[in-house]
Structures are given as structure tokens and as C-alpha cells.
Design an enzyme around this catalytic site. Structure first.
Site, short mmCIF file in Angstrom:
data_model
loop_
_atom_site.label_atom_id
_atom_site.label_comp_id
_atom_site.label_asym_id
_atom_site.label_seq_id
_atom_site.Cartn_x
_atom_site.Cartn_y
_atom_site.Cartn_z
N PRO A 33 55.53 -71.54 35.15
CA PRO A 33 56.99 -71.60 35.03
C PRO A 33 57.65 -71.33 36.38
O PRO A 33 57.21 -70.47 37.14
CB PRO A 33 57.30 -70.48 34.03
CG PRO A 33 56.02 -70.21 33.32
CD PRO A 33 54.93 -70.49 34.31
N CYS A 34 58.71 -72.07 36.66
CA CYS A 34 59.46 -71.82 37.89
C CYS A 34 60.88 -72.30 37.71
O CYS A 34 61.18 -73.09 36.82
CB CYS A 34 58.82 -72.53 39.08
SG CYS A 34 59.12 -74.31 39.12
N GLN A 35 61.78 -71.82 38.57
CA GLN A 35 63.16 -72.29 38.57
C GLN A 35 63.44 -73.20 39.76
O GLN A 35 64.39 -73.97 39.72
CB GLN A 35 64.13 -71.10 38.58
CG GLN A 35 64.11 -70.32 37.26
CD GLN A 35 65.09 -69.16 37.29
OE1 GLN A 35 64.72 -68.05 37.57
NE2 GLN A 35 66.33 -69.44 37.01
N VAL A 53 54.52 -69.47 40.43
CA VAL A 53 53.97 -70.63 41.15
C VAL A 53 53.15 -70.16 42.34
O VAL A 53 52.06 -70.68 42.61
CB VAL A 53 55.10 -71.58 41.59
CG1 VAL A 53 54.52 -72.77 42.35
CG2 VAL A 53 55.90 -72.06 40.39
#
Length: 444
Positions: free
Chosen positions: A81-83, A101
Site C-alpha cells: 500500500p502507498c499514497q 513500499v
């Protein structure tokens, strides 16, 4: 000997299943959510389940839990998951929100697999996110890997899945080796707007769901997610594969011992008469204006199935589409059919957890196509196992968050308030680090 894979951020196991079906043995799966760990352990009983935050692990811990006796790992795969946003004046990878990440890259560098597969949302390829993607590719190069460029966004609907779902895929290999190629599309999307000349038409919603019984006619499914014996209809070619009605349906995966006559993951949803009328009046292929639920089209494909949110982010239920034939939302099993999961594959008994586990996963047919190209890059030959595998304890499927955490001997993931303060998360990391010496994968 089958190639070895390790799944990071494994969830319920969409990537694990696709890689297994392509000919890999998945030696270990890292997943912080114990409810997902329990479901993964049920479906992959021979895989070492590691129920710890990846930021508390180093590569040696994962290899120890995998018990692969010094063999080299052929592929590490997963979707961190990342933004993807960067802080002003800083690298995107230095943003704390993208720490998972960085941990994926770090673990790849520590395990040193021959190849890796990184998957993420399509949005990572546009706007401000592109800076993050460029930095990520550079970071893989820094630790000794070459990434296949240009990178691609793949749609599961082009790989035999009745769902429009696009994902960014990065493919890499150790420097000196050629990274895996991207798989070529196998099927057309059954829509005149998105045709690829020369390919067969892929499965439709009707192909996926047409043989399943109407759960509204099965009273037992009000209080349970499964029933004794169900009256299945005549399956399409696609449905026959998911019901594993032939040896070919297992691909190169390990056959599971299961009862194909039992309908599972099919708990009913009790809608009001008003909701049912709205669902009935909605045209297929459009969105019902009040609920904002998409209504499936019998001869089309599903929209992207969403995961909803976990308890740490508000516990919002995943929006399940409306059935094209019945005036109700589809069941978890029907979601699984649209995602490419075979019928033997089980999910948590609650609709919330089950829908979240599907919506968070990579469709196995897409994962299988990617893994097939990794096999080719490795120069490996897929072999078909003949000895069936017994599924895990069904009790794993009914564990809630606290019960699953207790089963695996870990702390429950932090709550929403804990995440804001960061206090419990730091405490959890300290506790997990103390447990790593000989306890990784305990009770898994």
C-alpha cells in the site's frame, strides 16, 4: 523442482494462488492482518504464514520461517500500500506514508530473489504519483535489479476475468538477467467499445454466475455462509474451470480436497422491499442512484470490485454490485467468481471481511498470466502436482480480529486512534522485534 515464491502483503492470497497455478510453490506469505492470515492459512496450509508487520521483519526472518533449506528464492511478489505523494522538497520515497513500499524494496534487497513482481494501483502512473514511480524504479536499480520498461498497466478483463480491473505491474530481475516480459492479452472485453482485434471474447457476468443457485431460495444462508448441498445449474466453460470439473482446471496448482457440491461463502443479505424495488428498476450496466451500487450486465463484465476499509480506517463495507437477474447485491461467492477465484477457495464467513479480502486481491487469472512470464524468464518448466492437499481448519474462517490475533499469538493491528497517535504502533514494533528470534510464524 518447482520454483519458490514469497508473497509480501499477501492478503487472502490472490497473487499466491496465481503463482501457484503457474507452477510456483509459495514458501511464505507475510500479512499483518490476522484475519487475512487465517484465510490464507486455510487455503494454503503448506505455506508458512508470517503474521507480523513487514517493518519489523528482515529478509533472514522470512527465509527462516519459509524453511527452504538454503534454496534461492525465485520470485518475491506483492502489492505494498502507498499514497505516492511527495513532501515538498523531498523524495516521494522519503514520505512516511510510503514506508511500506520502501520495506518491499528493502526486503527484496535482503532476500535477493532472482525476480520480483510489484503491483499497485493504476493511479500511481499519473500526475504527482509519477515522480514516486520513477523514484521506485531507481531504488530497485540501486539494490541491483533491472525493471522492465516501459512499465504497463494490465486489465484483468484481458486475461479471462469478467471484471474491468486495471493494475500497475512492475517486473524486475537481478542485473545481468533479462526481466520477465509482460503477458500478452488473452481475451477481449465483451464490449464494443473495448475490443482487441483477433482475440476471443472473455467471460461475461452470466458466464460467471449463471450456474449458481439463487441464495434467496436457501433459508439456511440467512444465518450461515455455506449450506450442505446446493443445486448448481449447467456451468459455462468459465464456471466449469472455477468448479474444478476437470484436471485442467487446477492448472499447475496443487489440487485441494474439497466437496464441489457444497455452496460456500454465500451468506444472504436481507434487503428492504424499497431497496429491492430500486435494484429491480435499475438498468443493467448503470449505477443505482441512491445506493450508488453498480448493476451488473448479463452480457458484460463487472466494474472494479472494491475492498471497503478495515477497522483502522472506519470499517466501511465494500460496495457489492447488484445482480443482473436478482434484486439483491451479489454474495461473496459471486464476487469471487467475478474475480477468478475457484469455488474451493474460502473467505472469512462475514460478508464484510470476505468482500474486503476479494476486493484487496489481485485476480488469480491475471496473477497466473504474470507468473507464467516469470516462469519463462527463469527458464523453468511448470509441473502439475498429482497429490491433493487438504485444506486447513474451517474454524480459521470464522475468527474475528481478536480471535485471529490470539490464534497467531500477535497483537491486534492498531485502531484508528492508535494510528493517529503512533503510540501503539511503535509499541507493536518493539514487541514484534523481541519475538523475532525463533518466534516468526509461531502457530502459523
Amino acid at each position: 523442482m518447482r520454483p519458490l515464491g514469497i508473497d509480501l502483503f499477501a492478503g487472502a492470497g490472490g497473487l499466491s494462488l496465481g503463482f501457484e497455478q503457474a507452477g510456483f510453490d509459495v514458501a511464505a506469505a507475510v500479512e499483518v492482518d490476522p484475519v487475512h492470515c487465517a484465510v490464507h492459512k486455510f487455503n494454503f496450509p503448506d505455506t508458512a504464514t508470517i503474521p507480523h508487520p513487514i517493518e519489523t521483519l528482515v529478509g533472514a526472518d522470512i527465509l527462516k520461517a519459509a524453511r527452504i533449506d538454503g534454496r534461492r528464492v525465485d520470485c518475491v511478489f506483492g502489492g505494498a500500500p502507498c499514497q505516492g505523494f511527495s513532501l515538498i522538497g523531498h523524495r516521494a520515497l522519503d514520505d512516511p506514508r510510503n514506508g511500506l513500499v520502501r520495506d518491499f524494496v528493502r526486503v527484496v534487497g535482503e532476500i535477493e530473489p532472482r525476480t520480483f513482481v510489484f503491483e499497485n494501483v493504476k493511479g500511481l502512473t499519473v500526475g504527482r504519483h509519477r515522480k514516486f514511480l520513477d523514484e521506485l524504479i531507481h531504488e530497485f536499480s540501486r539494490i541491483g535489479y533491472v525493471v522492465r520498461v516501459p512499465w504497463r498497466v494490465l486489465n484483468a478483463a484481458h486475461f479471462g476475468t469478467p471484471q474491468n480491473r486495471e493494475r500497475l505491474i512492475l517486473l524486475g530481475a537481478r542485473k545481468g538477467d533479462s526481466p520477465p516480459a509482460y503477458p500478452a492479452p488473452l481475451t477481449e472485453i465483451p464490449s464494443p467499445q473495448q475490443r482487441i482485434v483477433g482475440l476471443p471474447e472473455g467471460p461475461t457476468c452470466s458466464d460467471a454466475l449463471g450456474d449458481l443457485p439463487d441464495v434467496d431460495e436457501i433459508e439456511e444462508l440467512v444465518a450461515s455462509d455455506s449450506t450442505a448441498i446446493a443445486d448448481f445449474g449447467e456451468p459455462s466453460e468459465y464456471a466449469a474451470l472455477l468448479r474444478c470439473l476437470s484436471d485442467h482446471a487446477w492448472h499447475y496448482g496443487h489440487p485441494r480436497e474439497w466437496d464441489p457440491d457444497v455452496l460456500t461463502s454465500s451468506a444472504r443479505t436481507e434487503h428492504t422491499a424499497i431497496s429491492r424495488r430500486r435494484f429491480r428498476d435499475t438498468e443493467p450496466g448503470t449505477v443505482e442512484p441512491i445506493s450508488r451500487f453498480f448493476k451488473l450486465s448479463e452480457r458484460g463484465v463487472s466494474n472494479t470490485l472494491r475492498a471497503g476499509t478495515d477497522g483502522a480506517r472506519g470499517a466501511f463495507t465494500s460496495p457489492r454490485p447488484i445482480h443482473y437477474l436478482y434484486d439483491r447485491c451479489i454474495t461473496v461467492r459471486e464476487m469471487a467468481r467475478l474475480h477468478g477465484f475457484p469455488d474451493w477457495f474460502r473467505f472469512n464467513v462475514t460478508k464484510w471481511h470476505g468482500g474486503r479480502q476479494i476486493g484487496n486481491s489481485v485476480p488469480p487469472p491475471l496473477a497466473r498470466a504474470i507468473a507464467g512470464q516469470v516462469m519463462r524468464a527463469l527458464g523453468a518448466t511448470a509441473t502439475r502436482p498429482s497429490v491433493p492437499v487438504s485444506l486447513g481448519d474451517p474454524g480459521l474462517l470464522s475468527l474475528d480480529l481478536s480471535g485471529a490475533a490470539k490464534h497467531f499469538g500477535v497483537e491486534p493491528p492498531p485502531s484508528r486512534r492508535d494510528k493517529k497517535s503512533g503510540v501503539r504502533k511503535r509499541r507493536q514494533i518493539d514487541i514484534e522485534r523481541e519475538r523475532l528470534n525463533g518466534l516468526v510464524g509461531a502457530r502459523a
